[in-house]
Scaffold this motif. Structure first.
Motif, short mmCIF file in Angstrom:
data_model
loop_
_atom_site.label_atom_id
_atom_site.label_comp_id
_atom_site.label_asym_id
_atom_site.label_seq_id
_atom_site.Cartn_x
_atom_site.Cartn_y
_atom_site.Cartn_z
N LEU A 47 0.80 -1.11 -0.31
CA LEU A 47 0.37 0.30 -0.19
C LEU A 47 0.77 1.36 0.13
O LEU A 47 0.49 2.19 -0.89
CB LEU A 47 -0.95 -0.33 0.98
CG LEU A 47 -1.66 -1.27 1.76
CD1 LEU A 47 -2.44 -0.66 2.17
CD2 LEU A 47 -3.05 -1.41 -0.04
N ALA A 48 1.76 1.43 0.90
CA ALA A 48 3.16 2.49 0.54
C ALA A 48 3.63 2.51 -0.52
O ALA A 48 4.03 3.84 -1.15
CB ALA A 48 4.10 2.16 1.90
N ALA A 49 3.98 1.01 -1.36
CA ALA A 49 4.67 1.37 -2.31
C ALA A 49 3.65 2.55 -3.49
O ALA A 49 3.81 3.12 -4.60
CB ALA A 49 5.56 0.37 -2.78
N SER A 50 2.11 2.30 -3.35
CA SER A 50 1.53 2.39 -4.22
C SER A 50 0.33 3.89 -4.36
O SER A 50 0.57 4.40 -5.49
CB SER A 50 -0.24 1.78 -4.23
OG SER A 50 0.24 0.08 -4.30
N ILE A 51 0.86 4.66 -3.21
CA ILE A 51 0.42 5.42 -2.38
C ILE A 51 1.60 6.26 -2.78
O ILE A 51 2.05 7.37 -3.91
CB ILE A 51 0.89 5.44 -1.15
CG1 ILE A 51 -0.76 5.22 -0.46
CG2 ILE A 51 0.44 7.31 -0.57
CD1 ILE A 51 -0.75 5.02 1.19
N THR A 52 3.71 6.27 -2.81
CA THR A 52 4.70 6.68 -2.75
C THR A 52 4.27 6.72 -4.56
O THR A 52 5.15 7.46 -5.11
CB THR A 52 5.77 6.58 -2.79
OG1 THR A 52 5.66 4.80 -2.45
CG2 THR A 52 5.77 6.54 -0.81
N GLY A 53 4.07 5.71 -5.58
CA GLY A 53 3.66 5.26 -6.92
C GLY A 53 2.71 6.24 -7.55
O GLY A 53 2.61 6.61 -8.45
N GLY A 54 1.69 6.96 -6.58
CA GLY A 54 1.71 8.14 -6.83
C GLY A 54 -0.43 7.67 -7.19
O GLY A 54 -0.99 8.70 -8.12
N ALA A 55 -0.23 6.48 -6.19
CA ALA A 55 -2.06 5.98 -6.20
C ALA A 55 -2.87 7.05 -5.67
O ALA A 55 -2.60 7.49 -4.84
CB ALA A 55 -2.70 4.23 -5.89
N PRO A 56 -4.06 7.72 -6.27
CA PRO A 56 -5.17 8.50 -5.14
C PRO A 56 -5.09 7.92 -4.50
O PRO A 56 -6.29 6.26 -3.64
CB PRO A 56 -5.71 8.98 -6.22
CG PRO A 56 -6.16 8.12 -7.09
CD PRO A 56 -4.56 6.77 -7.49
N ALA A 57 -4.90 8.76 -2.74
CA ALA A 57 -6.23 8.17 -2.14
C ALA A 57 -5.95 9.44 -1.07
O ALA A 57 -5.66 10.20 -0.49
CB ALA A 57 -4.97 6.98 -0.91
N ASP A 58 -6.61 9.24 0.16
CA ASP A 58 -6.90 10.46 1.15
C ASP A 58 -6.06 10.22 2.57
O ASP A 58 -5.78 11.10 3.02
CB ASP A 58 -8.38 10.94 1.30
CG ASP A 58 -9.16 11.42 -0.23
OD1 ASP A 58 -8.73 12.55 -0.76
OD2 ASP A 58 -9.78 10.12 -0.92
N VAL A 59 -6.25 8.89 2.74
CA VAL A 59 -5.88 8.05 4.37
C VAL A 59 -4.96 6.92 4.15
O VAL A 59 -5.54 6.13 3.26
CB VAL A 59 -7.71 8.05 5.36
CG1 VAL A 59 -6.57 7.78 6.10
CG2 VAL A 59 -8.26 9.55 5.03
N PHE A 60 -4.11 7.03 4.85
CA PHE A 60 -3.77 5.64 4.76
C PHE A 60 -3.13 4.99 6.44
O PHE A 60 -2.94 6.55 7.41
CB PHE A 60 -2.03 5.79 4.82
CG PHE A 60 -1.12 4.63 4.69
CD1 PHE A 60 -1.78 3.49 4.52
CD2 PHE A 60 0.05 4.94 4.89
CE1 PHE A 60 -0.89 2.04 4.77
CE2 PHE A 60 1.10 4.12 5.07
CZ PHE A 60 0.71 2.52 4.77
N ALA A 61 -3.71 4.16 6.46
CA ALA A 61 -3.94 3.47 8.40
C ALA A 61 -2.85 1.85 8.01
O ALA A 61 -3.35 1.23 7.31
CB ALA A 61 -5.50 3.33 8.41
N SER A 62 -1.63 2.25 8.59
CA SER A 62 -0.62 1.44 8.09
C SER A 62 -0.58 0.14 10.03
O SER A 62 -1.67 0.81 10.95
CB SER A 62 0.59 1.78 7.69
OG SER A 62 1.55 0.83 8.20
N ALA A 63 0.08 -0.76 9.22
CA ALA A 63 0.23 -1.62 10.39
C ALA A 63 1.41 -1.75 11.02
O ALA A 63 1.88 -2.28 12.48
CB ALA A 63 -0.40 -3.29 10.01
N SER A 64 1.93 -0.63 10.63
CA SER A 64 4.09 -0.17 11.44
C SER A 64 3.76 0.91 11.21
O SER A 64 3.54 1.62 9.74
CB SER A 64 4.80 -1.16 11.33
OG SER A 64 5.19 -0.80 9.85
N PRO A 65 4.70 1.30 11.88
CA PRO A 65 5.27 3.25 12.36
C PRO A 65 6.56 3.18 11.01
O PRO A 65 6.79 3.73 9.94
CB PRO A 65 6.49 3.11 13.56
CG PRO A 65 5.50 2.62 14.30
CD PRO A 65 4.70 1.43 13.43
N LYS A 66 6.78 1.77 10.27
CA LYS A 66 8.01 2.13 9.68
C LYS A 66 7.38 1.86 7.81
O LYS A 66 8.28 2.95 7.56
CB LYS A 66 8.44 0.58 9.03
CG LYS A 66 9.82 0.25 7.93
CD LYS A 66 10.31 -1.25 8.83
CE LYS A 66 11.66 -0.99 7.92
NZ LYS A 66 12.09 -2.94 7.75
#
Length: 273
Positions: free
Chosen positions: A91-110
């Motif tokens: 998911l992080a890779a998709s976001i930094t790759g330009g995928a449109p999103a408004d909120v990110f909820a991750s399972a780790s701070p890393k």
């Protein structure tokens, strides 16, 4: 002449006083009107929560976030929350790759840091829940798994999450703490995939989150182990800088962090932050 001056002066002062009062009254009326208009506009703007948002969230949040999304849409008619669940790393890779999103909820701070470090791409994240590992076995626990050590039995087929995703990294940390090693039959891309191997009886056990064991119901049986206390994951959530609907996105984050949102999450087995 003196009388004339004395006679006209009070009249002139009175006239000036009346003019001043009228001017003050007009200013006051204008200020009140502007204030009312401004207040009305601000109130209307604050109350306006509408439109679509896209939330990228760790796979382990699927059940609880789906519930919260439905509650949010009910509370705010005209809104729609679309979720994309998966491994936090992908998911992080998709976001930094330009995928449109408004909120990110991750399972780790890393994995959250991957996003926040990429061109200052997100607002400061906030931890909203924590999660702990558990061993998921076949119903009835036929292999009598009672500890991590039992997973080293060569006759027990074990599945782990890939090391690059938070549940895999946490499992690796727990194994290191216990000084145990074993080779799993497979490494899965996210926690749901790992658990599904046990549900489908393609594996005898999997190291997953407590929340996923709980969500699976009677399809699996959970076994706690003390080393899991050394590998508890914090879950951060953040508004993304590329959000096209920040007001609604912030309102959803507020729901997740609210008392009502925390009730849904703790009922699913998550720990308080």
């Amino acid at each position: 002449m003196t009388r004339s001056v004395r006679t006209r002066r009070p009249v002139r002062v009175a006239a000036l006083g009346a003019a001043a009062l009228l001017a003050l009254s007009a200013c006051s009326s204008s200020d009140d009107s502007d204030s009312a208009t401004s207040g009305s506009s601000a109130s209307g703007s604050a109350a306006k929560i509408s439109g679509d948002i896209t939330v990228f969230a760790a796979a382990s949040l699927k059940e609880s976030f789906t519930t919260l999304g439905q509650e949010f849409e009910t509370a705010h008619p005209g809104t729609k929350v679309t979720f994309s669940f998966g491994g936090s790393d992908s998911l992080a890779a998709s976001i930094t790759g330009g995928a449109p999103a408004d909120v990110f909820a991750s399972a780790s701070p890393k994995t959250m840091k991957v996003v926040t470090d990429a061109q200052d791409n997100a607002d400061a994240p906030a931890t909203f829940v924590r999660n702990q590992l558990e061993i998921a076995t076949l119903p009835g626990n036929p292999d009598k798994v009672a500890s991590l050590k039992d997973l080293t039995n060569k006759d027990v087929k074990v599945v782990l999450c890939d090391r690059t995703v938070p549940c895999g990294a946490a499992a690796e940390k727990a194994l290191t703490a216990s000084r145990l090693k074993f080779t799993p039959v497979s490494y899965e891309e996210d926690v749901k995939s790992a658990l599904n191997k046990v549900v489908l009886k393609e594996a005898d056990a999997a190291v997953v989150y407590k929340t996923d064991v709980k969500a699976a119901g009677d399809k699996v049986e959970g076994v706690e182990f003390p080393e899991s206390a050394d590998a508890v994951n914090d879950y951060p959530i953040a508004l993304l800088k590329e959000s096209r609907n920040t007001g609604t996105a912030k309102a959803f984050i507020a729901l997740v962090r609210s008392t009502e949102g925390q009730k849904v999450l703790t009922a699913a087995g998550f720990l308080q932050p």
